[in-house]
Design a protein around this motif. Sequence first.
Motif, mmCIF file in Angstrom:
data_model
loop_
_atom_site.group_PDB
_atom_site.id
_atom_site.type_symbol
_atom_site.label_atom_id
_atom_site.label_comp_id
_atom_site.label_asym_id
_atom_site.label_seq_id
_atom_site.Cartn_x
_atom_site.Cartn_y
_atom_site.Cartn_z
ATOM 1 N N SER A 12 -12.210 3.365 -9.785
ATOM 2 C CA SER A 12 -12.046 2.272 -8.844
ATOM 3 C C SER A 12 -11.663 1.022 -9.589
ATOM 4 O O SER A 12 -11.891 0.808 -10.746
ATOM 5 N N SER A 13 -11.079 0.147 -8.856
ATOM 6 C CA SER A 13 -10.583 -1.097 -9.449
ATOM 7 C C SER A 13 -11.022 -2.242 -8.582
ATOM 8 O O SER A 13 -11.263 -2.129 -7.406
ATOM 9 N N SER A 14 -11.139 -3.385 -9.186
ATOM 10 C CA SER A 14 -11.546 -4.557 -8.420
ATOM 11 C C SER A 14 -10.386 -5.215 -7.718
ATOM 12 O O SER A 14 -10.569 -6.121 -6.923
ATOM 13 N N GLU A 15 -9.167 -4.800 -8.006
ATOM 14 C CA GLU A 15 -8.004 -5.401 -7.378
ATOM 15 C C GLU A 15 -7.151 -4.315 -6.746
ATOM 16 O O GLU A 15 -7.114 -3.181 -7.206
ATOM 17 N N ARG A 16 -6.437 -4.728 -5.688
ATOM 18 C CA ARG A 16 -5.538 -3.790 -5.040
ATOM 19 C C ARG A 16 -4.366 -3.495 -5.957
ATOM 20 O O ARG A 16 -4.010 -4.307 -6.816
ATOM 21 N N PRO A 17 -3.731 -2.330 -5.806
ATOM 22 C CA PRO A 17 -2.545 -2.045 -6.617
ATOM 23 C C PRO A 17 -1.394 -2.946 -6.203
ATOM 24 O O PRO A 17 -1.354 -3.476 -5.090
ATOM 25 N N GLY A 18 -0.448 -3.100 -7.094
ATOM 26 C CA GLY A 18 0.717 -3.904 -6.782
ATOM 27 C C GLY A 18 1.626 -3.210 -5.790
ATOM 28 O O GLY A 18 1.525 -2.006 -5.547
ATOM 29 N N VAL A 19 2.549 -3.986 -5.241
ATOM 30 C CA VAL A 19 3.486 -3.429 -4.277
ATOM 31 C C VAL A 19 4.325 -2.306 -4.881
ATOM 32 O O VAL A 19 4.542 -1.273 -4.237
ATOM 33 N N PRO A 20 4.809 -2.410 -6.128
ATOM 34 C CA PRO A 20 5.582 -1.279 -6.692
ATOM 35 C C PRO A 20 4.779 0.008 -6.771
ATOM 36 O O PRO A 20 5.290 1.086 -6.465
ATOM 37 N N GLN A 21 3.488 -0.095 -7.176
ATOM 38 C CA GLN A 21 2.667 1.115 -7.238
ATOM 39 C C GLN A 21 2.421 1.689 -5.851
ATOM 40 O O GLN A 21 2.469 2.912 -5.642
ATOM 41 N N ALA A 22 2.160 0.822 -4.890
ATOM 42 C CA ALA A 22 1.939 1.300 -3.527
ATOM 43 C C ALA A 22 3.193 1.943 -2.952
ATOM 44 O O ALA A 22 3.126 2.977 -2.278
ATOM 45 N N GLU A 23 4.345 1.353 -3.235
ATOM 46 C CA GLU A 23 5.599 1.933 -2.740
ATOM 47 C C GLU A 23 5.861 3.281 -3.394
ATOM 48 O O GLU A 23 6.310 4.234 -2.740
ATOM 49 N N ALA A 24 5.568 3.402 -4.694
ATOM 50 C CA ALA A 24 5.744 4.683 -5.380
ATOM 51 C C ALA A 24 4.836 5.749 -4.782
ATOM 52 O O ALA A 24 5.242 6.899 -4.582
ATOM 53 N N ALA A 25 3.582 5.372 -4.484
ATOM 54 C CA ALA A 25 2.666 6.326 -3.868
ATOM 55 C C ALA A 25 3.144 6.727 -2.479
ATOM 56 O O ALA A 25 3.034 7.893 -2.079
ATOM 57 N N LEU A 26 3.674 5.758 -1.735
ATOM 58 C CA LEU A 26 4.167 6.059 -0.392
ATOM 59 C C LEU A 26 5.330 7.045 -0.445
ATOM 60 O O LEU A 26 5.370 8.019 0.310
#
Length: 667
Positions: A12-26
Amino acid sequence: MPIHQPQQRSSSSSERPGVPQAEAALVEHYPRLVRLAYLVLPPALGRHRRVLAAHASVQRALPGVRTTPEAPARARVPAQTRGAARPPAPDDGVTCAYAWMRLRMLRTALAHERRPRWWPGRLPAPAALRPSLPAVWGLRLFPRAGGAAELALDQELSAVPAAVRAAFALRLLEELDEPEAQALLARAGARDPARAVRAARRLGAGDRAGAETLLRSGEFDPCVLRTRPSDLLRRRHRMRAVAGVAALCVVAGGVVALAEEGSAVRLPAGRSMFAPALDPAALLRTAAEEWADTSRVDFTAWPARGDRAEDRQLLGRALRIWGRTPRGTPVSTTPGALPVPPAQPPRLLYAGDVDGAAVVLFHDGGVRVVRYAEPLSGSGTPALDFVRTDDADVTTGAAVVVSRSGDRARFLLAPWISQTTTRDLLRPNTAARALMVRADGVTAAVARPSPGGSCDSWPVMQLRSSERIVEKHAFLVTDLGDLAPVHLTFTPKPGGGAPARQPREATGGPALLSWARTACSLQALRGTGVRAVNNWDFAEQRLPEGGAPAQWVCTRADTWQGPGRVLVQFLGPDPSLTAPGTVVGNARDTALCSRFGQHVLGGTHWRAPSGRWYVLAAGSRAVSRIEATGAVRETAAGTTLAVRAPRNASVELTARLREGGSLTAVR
């Protein structure tokens, strides 16, 4: 008891992932997230709105620049993903982003059934009224229809709340244990997640493996869709209403008469955007000898054959049924082959009478082959069959089914096939037998593999290409229920110090012996849009207590869509040449055992002749060490491992590669 892989979790992380990581996961996991959203959303939406809401829920999960930070949930990406051969590291950004996107999607999907206390009970929840993309006008979208089992499960899911459906899907599709599923539902805002997890245990009639198979079927896949027009009569009324409003506005501008005249304009009856492609006179036809003088040897090189290739009435009926399929017309499709009209004139491959039916075969722009069949007598209904055939070649474009009757089928062969024989994979020492072929390219009736029950034979066709093309060779194809038969190949085990072997035709002695013990596993691939299946003998192992040799085989099925499925099989010593192997691993939507996934590890329990039980494991040529943990602990250098263990011992198997990296056993 199956061999278990280690659980893959992200920190777990204390911060949300960045938009590039979220887009890659999507992008990487979009079909998985949409299927999960579709299962959570209320069935009362109807399949069309549910499909669009599922896609909207996933797309809306992509964070914006000002999205509130939040910690991603602990995640385990199931092993069916393409990266299963190399599990993500604990701090892998895409894995954390996938968990975070899954959490956001669940919140949106669960909100569709959540109403404020003051909200009228008969109205949809506020979340369902929110405008969102994607939006579709003029078409109705719905997943492929399943069988009775899928329908029963869908009805069972519709009777429980969204949180219970979510818990059920998280347990089976995401492979979360109950505490993980409960924690994720709590973070997503579900009411009483513990109760939802308990209720999910009762779904699926106790057959968890069967329920998982059903959830992964096309019935619950909102990414593979069928289309139909919306209510045309209602749409016409609405258009007339809009035209009336427009006319009133024009009246206000002083052009009443002109507006009334314009509102009466109608397109000619029976015309549509597909009309030019549905004209028999516009059909494409390939010259008879073009296949021998072209660099593209596929369905585009097939000439038009059959004694009714000039029958304009038959061709016109076939095109009309294809262009506007009447209600009640039997239609079958393979995954990815959409039953929509052609956008341009198709190519005529065949038109003739076969087994009491008039059959027409079309090739649609390099993407599909379409079969139309109408009975020659009686009151039967014409039928349509669609199969995807893009990037076909000499072998995968060598034949098409023209007729099936009982346990036999007839094929139309490519013009470059010069010799046709049949053989039984379960009788590897029996010579192939000649098969008669008519002048129009249609074969005599060929026995089909039994679709169920005992597997006492597996008929295949052995075809040889003409010397007029460079690729003169023999190859095997078999009927797995689709229009296009499946190409069978074989990759021998690696030689000492030799480079990695490549797939070759399954006509030699070692290939036939390998397929004799694994042919019956092809039953699981029927009707799934398979293009080719390769048997890879990736390891040989000397067994404990005598040193008898055993073979490890990875059977990989490649579909026309691209995703593959693998079965890892253990072939223990047996006096029978056709003793079936044991399937010890099964992975879907994976690159394993292909040129993009050249490393594999398998494991199983095995009982020696003495009665003692062992855990066996074997890896492909790049494996340098195998480790067993859990109920027993053992490490072995090289590509194989054998360790004494109780019959039901739970053991986790991992391997190290010579050039770095690790593997987990396919299960």
